[in-house]
Scaffold this motif. Structure first.
Motif, PDB file in Angstrom:
ATOM      1  N   MET A   1     -26.464 -80.194  63.958  1.00 55.51           N
ATOM      2  CA  MET A   1     -25.067 -79.765  63.957  1.00 55.51           C
ATOM      3  C   MET A   1     -24.387 -80.253  65.229  1.00 55.51           C
ATOM      4  N   SER A   2     -23.180 -80.748  65.108  1.00 55.00           N
ATOM      5  CA  SER A   2     -22.426 -81.239  66.254  1.00 55.00           C
ATOM      6  C   SER A   2     -21.509 -80.143  66.787  1.00 55.00           C
ATOM      7  N   PHE A   3     -21.379 -80.093  68.108  1.00 60.11           N
ATOM      8  CA  PHE A   3     -20.450 -79.152  68.738  1.00 60.11           C
ATOM      9  C   PHE A   3     -19.492 -79.967  69.607  1.00 60.11           C
ATOM     10  N   ALA A   4     -18.591 -80.666  68.943  1.00 57.73           N
ATOM     11  CA  ALA A   4     -17.693 -81.597  69.629  1.00 57.73           C
ATOM     12  C   ALA A   4     -16.647 -80.838  70.434  1.00 57.73           C
ATOM     13  N   LEU A   5     -16.296 -81.415  71.592  1.00 58.56           N
ATOM     14  CA  LEU A   5     -15.250 -80.856  72.427  1.00 58.56           C
ATOM     15  C   LEU A   5     -13.888 -81.323  71.927  1.00 58.56           C
ATOM     16  N   ARG A   6     -12.898 -80.450  72.039  1.00 59.18           N
ATOM     17  CA  ARG A   6     -11.538 -80.848  71.706  1.00 59.18           C
ATOM     18  C   ARG A   6     -11.008 -81.747  72.830  1.00 59.18           C
ATOM     19  N   MET A   7     -10.563 -82.932  72.472  1.00 55.61           N
ATOM     20  CA  MET A   7     -10.108 -83.896  73.470  1.00 55.61           C
ATOM     21  C   MET A   7      -8.634 -84.245  73.263  1.00 55.61           C
ATOM     22  N   PRO A   8      -7.909 -84.488  74.377  1.00 57.56           N
ATOM     23  CA  PRO A   8      -8.367 -84.312  75.766  1.00 57.56           C
ATOM     24  C   PRO A   8      -8.374 -82.840  76.135  1.00 57.56           C
ATOM     25  N   PRO A   9      -9.245 -82.428  77.052  1.00 55.73           N
ATOM     26  CA  PRO A   9      -9.287 -81.013  77.439  1.00 55.73           C
ATOM     27  C   PRO A   9      -8.061 -80.630  78.254  1.00 55.73           C
ATOM     28  N   ASP A  10      -7.579 -79.424  78.036  1.00 48.64           N
ATOM     29  CA  ASP A  10      -6.433 -78.909  78.780  1.00 48.64           C
ATOM     30  C   ASP A  10      -6.970 -78.095  79.958  1.00 48.64           C
ATOM     31  N   VAL A  11      -7.217 -78.785  81.071  1.00 52.59           N
ATOM     32  CA  VAL A  11      -7.825 -78.152  82.239  1.00 52.59           C
ATOM     33  C   VAL A  11      -6.746 -77.476  83.077  1.00 52.59           C
ATOM     34  N   GLN A  12      -6.922 -76.183  83.307  1.00 50.92           N
ATOM     35  CA  GLN A  12      -6.004 -75.419  84.152  1.00 50.92           C
ATOM     36  C   GLN A  12      -6.745 -74.945  85.397  1.00 50.92           C
ATOM     37  N   SER A  13      -6.065 -74.977  86.520  1.00 48.13           N
ATOM     38  CA  SER A  13      -6.642 -74.515  87.780  1.00 48.13           C
ATOM     39  C   SER A  13      -5.921 -73.252  88.219  1.00 48.13           C
ATOM     40  N   VAL A  14      -6.691 -72.227  88.550  1.00 46.91           N
ATOM     41  CA  VAL A  14      -6.148 -70.943  88.973  1.00 46.91           C
ATOM     42  C   VAL A  14      -6.759 -70.601  90.327  1.00 46.91           C
ATOM     43  N   THR A  15      -5.934 -70.138  91.243  1.00 47.86           N
ATOM     44  CA  THR A  15      -6.438 -69.683  92.539  1.00 47.86           C
ATOM     45  C   THR A  15      -6.564 -68.165  92.516  1.00 47.86           C
TER      46      THR A  15
END
Length: 233
Positions: free
Chosen positions: A1-15
């Motif tokens: 079974m494949s567990f593909a990532l959704r691309m492009p990833p929506d990377v958020q940075s939080v402090t």
């Protein structure tokens, strides 16, 4: 079974406090496939849990295909965002399904307060939520007496001795920690969200914020299901 990532990833940075935390929503294309894999997995008590240490629940190994998909993104993501040298090799623990199964009254003294995973400077945690916001999230804290949010090799002994003395003088009540108290200042929480990946330094003081009325369950479809992975450089 494949567990593909959704691309492009929506990377958020939080402090949070003085440290960076990353999150990626809608991480997998088909997260429900990973839930089904958890339903078929063989969960075992987490080592040390019955002695009041470590994760208060049960764990099972997640599929290798998920692990491969995760690392393909995780390594460059961590190196770029946390400034880790390309020459340092990556070491990874197995990806583990986790379910919180201990009621509050069963928690040991160290399970009732925030913790850190490792004082190693480049030890990182990657947590995938396969449950929603009703199951809490991950809280981050500063220890008031020492002023520490992140535990390092230079501060781990001082922090540990201070906390042990605090617990000996006044034990923590039997509950899952969430809001701050007179020992730990609450800095912020990343709420659980189905198919959300959270990446942070394992040296940060943190805890699973748990809803005991809903989350204490051994059923992957009903409980606080996450996938936990640690990497070090």
């Amino acid at each position: 079974m494949s567990f593909a990532l959704r691309m492009p990833p929506d990377v958020q940075s939080v402090t949070i406090g003085s440290h960076q935390v990353l999150l990626i929503d809608d991480f997998l294309e088909d997260p429900q496939a990973l839930v089904e894999a958890a339903c078929d997995a063989h969960f075992k008590p987490c080592p040390g849990a019955d002695e009041g240490k470590g994760y208060p629940g049960r764990r099972a190994t997640a599929p290798a295909a998920y692990s491969q998909s995760l690392v393909s993104l995780l390594e460059p993501l961590i190196r770029v965002n946390f400034g880790i040298d390309d020459t340092l090799p990556l070491r990874k623990t197995p990806c583990m399904f986790s379910l919180t199964t201990f009621p509050p009254e069963r928690l040991g003294p160290l399970q009732r307060i925030p913790h850190f995973d490792s004082s190693a400077p480049r030890y990182m945690a990657a947590l995938l939520y396969l449950c929603d916001a009703r199951h809490g999230g991950t809280g981050f804290y500063r220890h008031r007496a020492t002023g520490l949010q992140r535990i390092t090799p230079d501060t781990v002994e001082r922090y540990g001795s201070t906390v042990r003395a605090e617990l000996a003088a006044r034990p923590a009540p039997p509950r899952y920690f969430d809001a701050g108290d007179d020992r730990f200042e609450f800095l912020g929480m990343l709420p659980a969200k189905f198919n959300r990946l959270v990446v942070y330094s394992g040296a940060l003081l943190h805890t699973a914020c748990v809803n005991p009325r809903l989350s204490i369950s051994g059923d992957p479809r009903q409980g606080r299901l996450t996938v936990n992975t640690f990497v070090d450089f």
